[in-house]
Write an enzyme that holds these catalytic residues in place. Structure first.
Site, PDB file in Angstrom:
ATOM      1  N   ASP A  99       0.793  -1.232   0.000  1.00  0.00           N
ATOM      2  CA  ASP A  99       0.000   0.000   0.000  1.00  0.00           C
ATOM      3  C   ASP A  99       0.827   1.285   0.000  1.00  0.00           C
ATOM      4  OD1 ASP A  99      -1.668  -2.096   0.607  1.00  0.00           O
ATOM      5  OD2 ASP A  99      -2.416  -1.242   2.470  1.00  0.00           O
ATOM      6  N   GLU A 137     -10.623  -2.056   3.580  1.00  0.00           N
ATOM      7  CA  GLU A 137      -9.314  -1.522   3.961  1.00  0.00           C
ATOM      8  C   GLU A 137      -9.092  -0.160   3.314  1.00  0.00           C
ATOM      9  OE1 GLU A 137      -6.274  -5.102   4.742  1.00  0.00           O
ATOM     10  OE2 GLU A 137      -6.685  -4.821   2.626  1.00  0.00           O
TER      11      GLU A 137
END
Length: 596
Positions: free
Chosen positions: A146, A315
């Site tokens: 990420d 998420e």
């Protein structure tokens, strides 16, 4: 007596063998093997790096760094047992050999790693793997997932990212760090935030505290991240030197929960309520908190029950306000990444359009699921905080949890998408999000090759896209339909590897088939066809951004986007157009090398 003496001598020899310190030949370190797979490694000479040999199929070994008998860090490394896939550097220049000890657990004394460790003052970061992208951001080495903590300050775009410096598979989460002045050229900086007693460092965000609401200093960069220990809690750190160093807040954690999945804080300033807003992923919903000072947080509301896709955990949230193209309106968008549960399996990014009053987000289309990208490899999408000129610039991790640990690279794994500017548009009574490549990418183009208009009755072939093709290029297409039911084009190479893109004008879809794109056997989830809905019209506009291991398709000025990884043995340098059930005309075709 002789038998007893023999047993005694045998026990003595065994004890000596267990206590024996074995010195690997030609290196300046030693290892003492203890019981149950524990070993102690001590250096006999100073050096900048101890190179650790990694074998990806090996089990993770736990390495504890002790300095003056105190444990200062712990990492998990797949130390090589049978063969070495690559090396990762463990930096040891800050410690004297006398004070430092590595306590390694879970590796047999016969493992090859003990012979292959190297003490050195150099580590080659100039990796040139065949599939490493040329203009997409990648880590110098190790694993990346990420993007997080993205913030703009004083002319610099800061990119932090989930980073494993001790292997090219997920683990040991740190915040890696790079900066850029133009979103294209990146300067790699040292790790920004490392694991501590509260856990490893999961995703989060950064803000510029312009008015010193937290008291750390006017203009401080304040980072929020998930401390992933036994439970997931939210912590903060701050920087007073433009992100070069961070100090962790002594009162961490600042937000806690009894939920198992509770992570990825995205913080922003909400002007109407004069408060900071934090949005957090909490299982299969998002939770919203507010604070006057970045330290004391109050729960406001939750969002998500019964809305959107719920095939996996939610998420990496984001909450941004975007203009609606062609109007004076602005609306709020809640970006929600989900894994699994994407339209083609694994991870993907969905979004919701609606209103936010500083307390509660309301989705205006609760019965629809909207996808930000219709490819297989677009995840963990978040935006830059404090971006200039009121821009909203997003970045995604260009991979999928179905196979991210197994793609055919070794010294590094994963790239990010190109940066994309976001806006909203209205269509068929609803509001959708579009994303276009950020304008800075235009600087990568060369003069280009502009091909004239040509008609496709059945087939039309472009045998040589570029004289010098290194695998990084852009193609702009304008295609006019002249009665065809299906319009396709195929990017392929001399080895017969191909990617086929198709407008199905009966089903009104655009698809990308990578089943024969190159290396695909590393995962049964990789060889797929992805598709996106399109709106019927006479002329279709498409931009293809191709790099050594990816294709990003932007249709109708970003109204649909499709991002897919590919791993060809050589660049695709040929193109074949096909029309079925009628003909089409390629009104224009521009091809640009993208130089970096």
């Amino acid at each position: 007596m002789k038998q007893q003496l023999g047993k005694f001598l045998g026990l003595c020899l065994l004890a000596c063998a267990m206590a024996l310190t074995v010195y690997a030949e030609g290196v300046n370190w030693s290892v003492r093997y203890l019981h149950n797979g524990q070993s102690l490694v001590r250096l006999h000479q100073s050096g900048k790096y101890l190179l650790l040999p990694v074998e990806e199929k090996a089990r993770e070994a736990q390495i504890n760094l002790l300095v003056d008998n105190h444990t200062v860090s712990t990492m998990n490394v797949r130390l090589a047992v049978e063969k070495v896939d690559y090396f990762v550097p463990f930096e040891c220049a800050s410690y004297t050999p006398q004070s430092m000890l590595l306590d390694i657990r879970g590796v047999d004394e016969k493992a090859i790693c003990w012979k292959e460790m190297k003490l050195t003052d150099t580590f080659d970061k100039q990796n040139t793997e065949k599939h490493r992208p040329l203009y997409h951001f990648t880590p110098e080495y190790g694993w990346m997932n990420d993007p997080n903590g993205m913030v703009y300050k004083d002319g610099e775009y800061h990119l932090f990212y989930q980073y494993n410096p001790y292997g090219s598979m997920w683990g040991n989460m740190h915040w890696g760090h790079a900066v850029s002045k133009d979103l294209i050229s990146w300067q790699h900086l040292p790790v920004a935030i490392a694991p501590d007693g509260l856990g490893t460092i999961f995703s989060g965000s950064c803000v510029v505290d312009k008015n010193n609401t937290a008291g750390f200093g006017k203009g401080a960069i304040v980072a929020f991240y998930t401390s992933a220990g036994h439970n997931q809690t939210q912590s903060m750190a701050y920087s007073l030197d433009n992100g070069r160093t961070f100090k962790k807040y002594s009162g961490n954690p600042v937000v806690m929960s009894d939920l198992r999945d509770f992570r990825d804080p995205k913080v922003s300033w909400h002007e109407p309520t004069q408060k900071w807003i934090m949005i957090l992923a909490a299982g299969q919903e998002m939770q919203i908190y507010s604070s006057p000072n970045l330290i004391d947080w109050t729960y406001e509301s939750s969002f998500g029950k019964g809305q959107g896709a719920h095939g996996g955990v939610w998420e990496c949230p984001d909450l941004v306000q975007l203009p609606v193209k062609g109007t004076e309106k602005k609306k709020w968008v809640l970006i929600c990444n989900i894994n699994p549960g994407g339209p083609f399996g694994g991870s993907a990014t969905q979004y919701f359009v609606g209103q936010f009053d500083g307390h509660r987000f309301v989705n205006e289309s609760p019965d629809k699921t909207k996808w930000m990208d219709w490819g297989k490899d677009h995840y963990a999408t978040v935006t830059w905080s404090n971006a200039p000129d009121n821009r909203t610039i997003a970045l995604a991790w260009m991979s999928n949890w179905d196979y991210a640990n197994n793609v055919p690279t070794t010294q590094y794994r994963s790239a990010n998408s190109v940066p994309r500017d976001l806006f909203l548009y209205e269509s068929q009574g609803d509001t959708y999000m579009a994303s276009v490549p950020s304008k800075e990418l235009l600087a990568l183009r060369d003069k280009g090759i502009k091909k004239g208009s040509f008609k496709v009755n059945k087939e039309y072939e472009v045998k040589n896209l570029l004289k010098k093709n290194e695998g990084a290029y852009e193609i702009e297409l304008v295609i006019k339909n002249e009665g065809a039911q299906e319009i396709s084009f195929c990017l392929y190479n001399a080895k017969g590897e191909e990617v086929v893109c198709t407008y199905n004008l009966d089903a009104m879809t655009f698809s990308m088939d990578r089943t024969r794109s190159g290396q695909v056997s590393f995962s049964k989830s990789f060889p797929v066809v992805t598709s996106a809905p399109v709106v019927q019209q006479d002329t279709y506009k498409l931009r293809l951004l191709v790099d050594k291991s990816s294709i990003e398709a932007f249709g109708e000025e970003g109204q649909f986007v499709m991002t897919n990884l590919v791993f060809p043995e050589e660049p695709y340098n040929r193109m074949k157009f096909t029309a079925k059930g009628g003909s089409c005309r390629v009104m224009s075709m521009n091809i640009y090398n993208l130089n970096h």
